[in-house]
Design an enzyme around this catalytic site. Structure first.
Site, PDB file in Angstrom:
ATOM      1  N   ASP A 153       0.840  -1.198   0.000  1.00 44.16           N
ATOM      2  CA  ASP A 153       0.000   0.000   0.000  1.00 44.16           C
ATOM      3  C   ASP A 153       0.877   1.251   0.000  1.00 44.16           C
ATOM      4  O   ASP A 153       2.089   1.183   0.228  1.00 44.16           O
ATOM      5  CB  ASP A 153      -0.959  -0.009   1.191  1.00 44.16           C
ATOM      6  CG  ASP A 153      -0.231  -0.052   2.523  1.00 44.16           C
ATOM      7  OD1 ASP A 153       0.438   0.934   2.866  1.00 44.16           O
ATOM      8  OD2 ASP A 153      -0.329  -1.095   3.220  1.00 44.16           O
ATOM      9  N   MET A 154       0.281   2.390  -0.243  1.00 43.95           N
ATOM     10  CA  MET A 154       1.041   3.629  -0.409  1.00 43.95           C
ATOM     11  C   MET A 154       1.858   3.983   0.825  1.00 43.95           C
ATOM     12  O   MET A 154       2.930   4.581   0.725  1.00 43.95           O
ATOM     13  CB  MET A 154       0.102   4.787  -0.768  1.00 43.95           C
ATOM     14  CG  MET A 154      -0.424   4.737  -2.190  1.00 43.95           C
ATOM     15  SD  MET A 154      -1.327   6.226  -2.655  1.00 43.95           S
ATOM     16  CE  MET A 154      -0.042   7.472  -2.571  1.00 43.95           C
TER      17      MET A 154
END
Length: 343
Positions: free
Chosen positions: A208-209
Site C-alpha cells: 500500500d502507499m
C-alpha cells in the site's frame, strides 16, 4: 511275506509304496522330501508338505492348498518392480525419448556458461556426468544445441535462467508510491522507479502507499504467479513499528491464527526485534498476500502499525538498497528465487 513286513504292501521295485495310504511314512529331512519314487508320484499323500514351501506342513488340517496360494502370491509379486524414486524438488519429471536438440540453437555448454553455471569446461563436465536436463531430458552429449528462449534447463535439479530476454529487478518502493506500472491519476508508480523499458514488467505483489520496501519486477509470468500464490508458500518478511510494550502472548496468538473479516490468517513466525519505552519493532513472516494483511493482524491484537517495511521476499533481501532505487538480481539470486517457487 515276512511277519515284520508292514501291512498294506512293501516297497518293491515299482511297487509305489503307500499307494492306498498304507505303508510307513517316508522320512522327511529339513524342508521336506519331495523326490518321487521311481516311475511313480511324489511320496506323501493328502496333507503331506512334500514339494511345498518350508513350513507348509504346519497348516491346520494338513491342507496343501494354503501353501499353494502362498507360492502363487510370491510368483505374482516377482514381476512387480519398485516404483522409481521421485524427482528432486524443482526438477521436472523425466520424459524418456523426447528429442531436445535444436539444430538452429546454441550449444548447451555455452548457454550454461552464460547463465553463470561455471566455465565452459566445467559445464561440459556437468553435461558428461549426466547432471543437466533440458525439458526434463538428461543430456550427456556435448553437441546438443537448444533454444534458450523456449527450453528449460536444470542442473542438479535447480533451474537456470537461460533466457536473456527475461528481466528480474528489485525495487525499494518508497512511501507515497503506488504499486502499479501505470496510474490514471498521475501519481508516482513503480514504472517511475525503473524508467522507460522495452519489456512489459509485472510487479510481484503489492504494497500500500504507506508501506515501503521490497517489490520485484519481472517479465517472467510463470515466476510471478508462483511467487504471489499462497499455495507455493513463498514467505515475505516485514518489519513493523508499533506502540510498546508488546505482550508476551502476541507471537503465540499470531502463530495460532487471527480471525479477520475475510477469514483466519496465521503467521509463519514472529519475533520482537527491538523494544524501548513506548516503542517496539517486530518482525512478521507470512506467505499470505491479502490486502493490508500485516496491518490488520497487528491492529486486531491492539497494536496499530506506525511504520511498515517489507525487507525480504523469498530468498531476496532488501539489504542496503535505498528507497526509490532499483537493481537487477544476480543470476544466483534468480536461481534461488526459482528454487523457492518450485521451478
Amino acid at each position: 511275506m515276512s511277519p515284520s513286513a508292514p501291512r498294506g504292501g512293501g516297497a518293491g521295485r515299482g511297487g509305489g509304496a503307500g499307494r492306498r495310504g498304507g505303508g510307513p511314512r517316508p522320512a522327511q529331512g529339513r524342508g521336506g522330501a519331495g523326490k518321487p519314487a521311481r516311475g511313480g508320484k511324489p511320496f506323501g499323500g493328502k496333507g503331506s508338505a512334500a514339494g511345498g514351501p518350508k513350513g507348509a506342513g504346519k497348516n491346520p488340517g494338513g491342507s496343501g492348498k494354503v501353501a499353494g496360494r502362498r507360492g502363487a502370491a510370491r510368483r505374482m509379486t516377482d514381476d512387480i518392480k519398485p516404483a522409481p524414486a521421485p524427482p528432486r524438488r524443482g526438477a521436472p519429471p523425466v520424459r524418456p525419448g523426447a528429442d531436445v536438440h535444436d539444430p538452429e540453437g546454441v550449444r548447451l555448454q555455452k548457454v550454461l556458461a552464460q547463465a553463470g553455471a561455471g566455465s565452459r569446461r566445467a559445464c561440459e563436465e556437468m553435461i558428461a556426468a549426466g547432471r543437466v536436463t533440458v525439458d526434463g531430458e538428461v543430456v550427456t552429449e556435448l553437441g546438443v544445441r537448444i533454444d534458450p528462449t523456449r527450453q528449460v534447463v536444470h542442473v542438479d535439479g535447480l533451474r537456470f535462467a537461460i533466457d536473456d530476454d527475461l528481466v528480474y529487478i528489485a525495487v525499494n518502493k518508497p512511501v507515497g508510491v503506488v504499486s502499479t506500472m501505470y496510474d490514471d491519476e498521475g501519481r508516482l508508480n513503480l514504472a517511475d522507479m525503473v524508467g522507460p523499458r522495452e519489456e512489459r514488467l509485472f510487479h510481484v505483489g503489492r504494497l500500500d502507499m504507506e508501506t515501503e520496501g521490497l517489490i520485484l519486477l519481472t517479465n517472467d509470468g510463470t515466476l510471478t504467479h508462483r511467487l504471489q500464490h499462497p499455495s507455493f508458500g513463498v514467505k515475505k518478511t516485514y518489519l513493523a513499528e508499533v506502540r510498546g510494550p508488546v505482550k508476551r502472548e502476541l507471537g503465540k496468538n499470531l502463530r495460532a491464527g487471527i480471525e479477520l473479516e475475510d477469514g483466519p490468517v496465521q503467521v509463519d513466525s514472529f519475533r520482537v526485534v527491538d523494544s524501548k519505552p513506548g516503542y517496539a519493532l517486530v518482525e512478521v513472516v507470512l506467505h499470505e498476500g491479502r490486502k493490508h494483511v500485516v496491518r490488520r493482524l497487528l491492529e486486531a491484537e491492539g497494536y496499530p502499525v506506525l511504520k511498515l517495511v517489507r525487507t525480504q521476499l523469498g530468498p531476496i533481501v532488501l539489504g542496503d538498497l535505498k528507497p526509490g532505487k532499483n537493481r537487477r538480481l544476480t543470476k544466483g539470486e534468480v536461481q534461488q528465487l526459482m528454487a523457492a517457487a518450485g521451478l
